[in-house]
Scaffold this motif. Structure first.
Motif, short mmCIF file in Angstrom:
data_model
loop_
_atom_site.label_atom_id
_atom_site.label_comp_id
_atom_site.label_asym_id
_atom_site.label_seq_id
_atom_site.Cartn_x
_atom_site.Cartn_y
_atom_site.Cartn_z
N LEU A 1 3.36 -1.01 4.06
CA LEU A 1 3.05 0.43 3.94
C LEU A 1 4.07 1.40 3.41
O LEU A 1 4.94 1.42 4.21
N THR A 2 3.85 2.29 2.56
CA THR A 2 4.81 3.27 2.22
C THR A 2 4.00 4.54 2.33
O THR A 2 3.07 4.59 1.44
N ILE B 1 -4.37 5.36 10.65
CA ILE B 1 -3.31 6.17 10.72
C ILE B 1 -3.75 7.44 10.31
O ILE B 1 -3.94 7.68 8.87
N ARG B 2 -3.87 8.90 11.02
CA ARG B 2 -4.04 9.86 10.45
C ARG B 2 -2.94 10.68 10.40
O ARG B 2 -1.80 10.40 10.95
N ASP B 3 -2.85 11.50 9.33
CA ASP B 3 -1.86 12.68 9.20
C ASP B 3 -0.36 11.48 8.83
O ASP B 3 0.47 11.73 9.50
N LEU C 1 0.85 -1.12 -0.05
CA LEU C 1 -0.02 -0.01 0.00
C LEU C 1 0.80 1.36 0.20
O LEU C 1 2.03 1.55 0.87
N SER C 2 0.71 1.88 -0.81
CA SER C 2 1.59 3.40 -1.07
C SER C 2 0.72 4.64 -1.20
O SER C 2 -0.31 4.57 -1.91
N VAL C 3 0.73 5.67 -0.16
CA VAL C 3 0.04 6.62 -0.28
C VAL C 3 0.71 8.01 0.04
O VAL C 3 1.92 7.70 0.61
N PRO C 4 0.30 9.07 -0.25
CA PRO C 4 1.06 10.35 -0.17
C PRO C 4 0.82 10.94 1.39
O PRO C 4 0.16 10.51 2.20
N GLU C 5 1.94 11.39 1.80
CA GLU C 5 2.16 11.94 3.14
C GLU C 5 0.99 12.82 3.31
O GLU C 5 0.45 13.55 2.62
N GLY C 6 0.51 12.54 4.67
CA GLY C 6 -0.88 13.32 5.28
C GLY C 6 -1.84 12.44 5.00
O GLY C 6 -3.03 12.96 5.53
N ALA C 7 -2.04 11.77 4.27
CA ALA C 7 -3.33 10.77 4.00
C ALA C 7 -3.78 9.98 5.16
O ALA C 7 -2.87 9.66 6.23
N ASP D 1 6.16 6.48 9.18
CA ASP D 1 5.16 5.37 9.38
C ASP D 1 5.35 4.28 8.52
O ASP D 1 4.59 3.24 8.38
N SER D 2 6.33 4.32 7.32
CA SER D 2 6.70 3.26 6.17
C SER D 2 6.99 2.16 7.07
O SER D 2 8.10 2.24 7.52
N ALA D 3 6.49 0.94 6.98
CA ALA D 3 6.92 -0.28 7.60
C ALA D 3 5.84 -1.18 7.33
O ALA D 3 4.76 -1.01 6.47
N THR D 4 6.09 -2.59 7.73
CA THR D 4 5.13 -3.30 7.53
C THR D 4 4.09 -3.37 8.75
O THR D 4 4.85 -3.58 10.03
N TYR D 5 2.83 -3.59 8.87
CA TYR D 5 1.93 -3.71 9.94
C TYR D 5 1.34 -5.01 9.94
O TYR D 5 0.76 -5.47 8.68
#
Lengths: 112, 114
Positions: free
Chosen positions: A108-109, A76-78, A11-17, A83-87
């Motif tokens: 997650l990235t 995960i907010r903001d 899962l890859s999302v932009p910062e702040g998402a 936070d990039s890691a495996t959950y």
């Protein structure tokens, strides 16, 4: 069928998402629900745990458990690049056995 | 406090060779665990020790043996390594088996069996 199912992503999302991570499970005996965070080439570390159903909040992280649907979530907010890691979700049912059952983990990235 | 330590960090074995993975914790925890982590499989429990002097099988114990040497140390032995045992191995510990306790993990041992 695995006892605990987790979408491995990635899962890859932009910062702040806002990020939503989920697990489903089949064993109704599970009582404790945990989220572990694992950075690359490190051991897992406990992020949050919840007993039975309900919500738990810790800073930017919120864990939800819906036992009626056998479904747990981590929000995960903001989101931050750190936070990039495996959950990994994990569950435990028989008190005293301490035998955790883990999901497959979601990678997650967070992109700056 | 070092927490949970594991040795070695990396190891390459040939099929049929034996080796022992070492784990130690300095948190005075009663319970210790060995997991393996494979891609797409999450962590799976191999063996655990609820307290000093006791050990029990987890989900995937075949091909492994364990020894709870004392309260601090819990070792995992592969008697005759197989390529299917190529994995990352994690040791963990927790305070008390009688109720929920956080499990603390070591940094892992990356094992390749050729």
């Amino acid at each position: 069928q695995k006892e605990v199912e987790q979408d491995p992503g990635p899962l890859s999302v932009p910062e702040g998402a806002i990020v939503s991570l989920n697990c489903t499970y089949s064993n109704s005996a599970f009582q404790y629900f945990m989220w572990y965070r694992q950075y690359s080439r490190k051991g897992p570390e406990l992020l949050m745990y919840t007993y039975s159903s309900g919500n738990k909040e810790d800073g930017r992280f919120t864990a939800q458990v819906d036992k009626s649907s056998k479904y747990i979530s981590l929000f995960i907010r903001d989101s931050q690049p750190s936070d990039s890691a495996t959950y990994l979700c994990a569950m435990e049912g028989i008190q005293g056995a301490q035998k955790l059952v883990f999901g497959q983990g979601t990678r997650l990235t967070i992109n700056p | 406090n070092a927490g949970v330590t594991q040795t070695p960090k990396f190891q390459v074995l040939k099929t049929g060779q034996s080796m022992t993975l070492q784990c130690a914790q300095d948190m005075n925890h009663n319970s210790m665990y060995w997991y393996r982590q494979d891609p797409g499989m999450g962590l799976r429990l191999i063996y655990y020790s609820a307290s000093e002097g006791t050990t029990d099988k987890g989900e995937v114990p075949n091909g492994y043996n364990v020894s709870r040497l004392n309260k601090r140390e819990f070792s995992l032995r592969l008697e005759s390594a197989a390529p299917s045992q190529t994995s990352v191995y994690f040791c963990a510990s927790s305070e008390d088996p009688s109720e929920y306790n956080e499990q603390f993990f070591g940094p892992g041992t990356r094992l390749t069996v050729l």
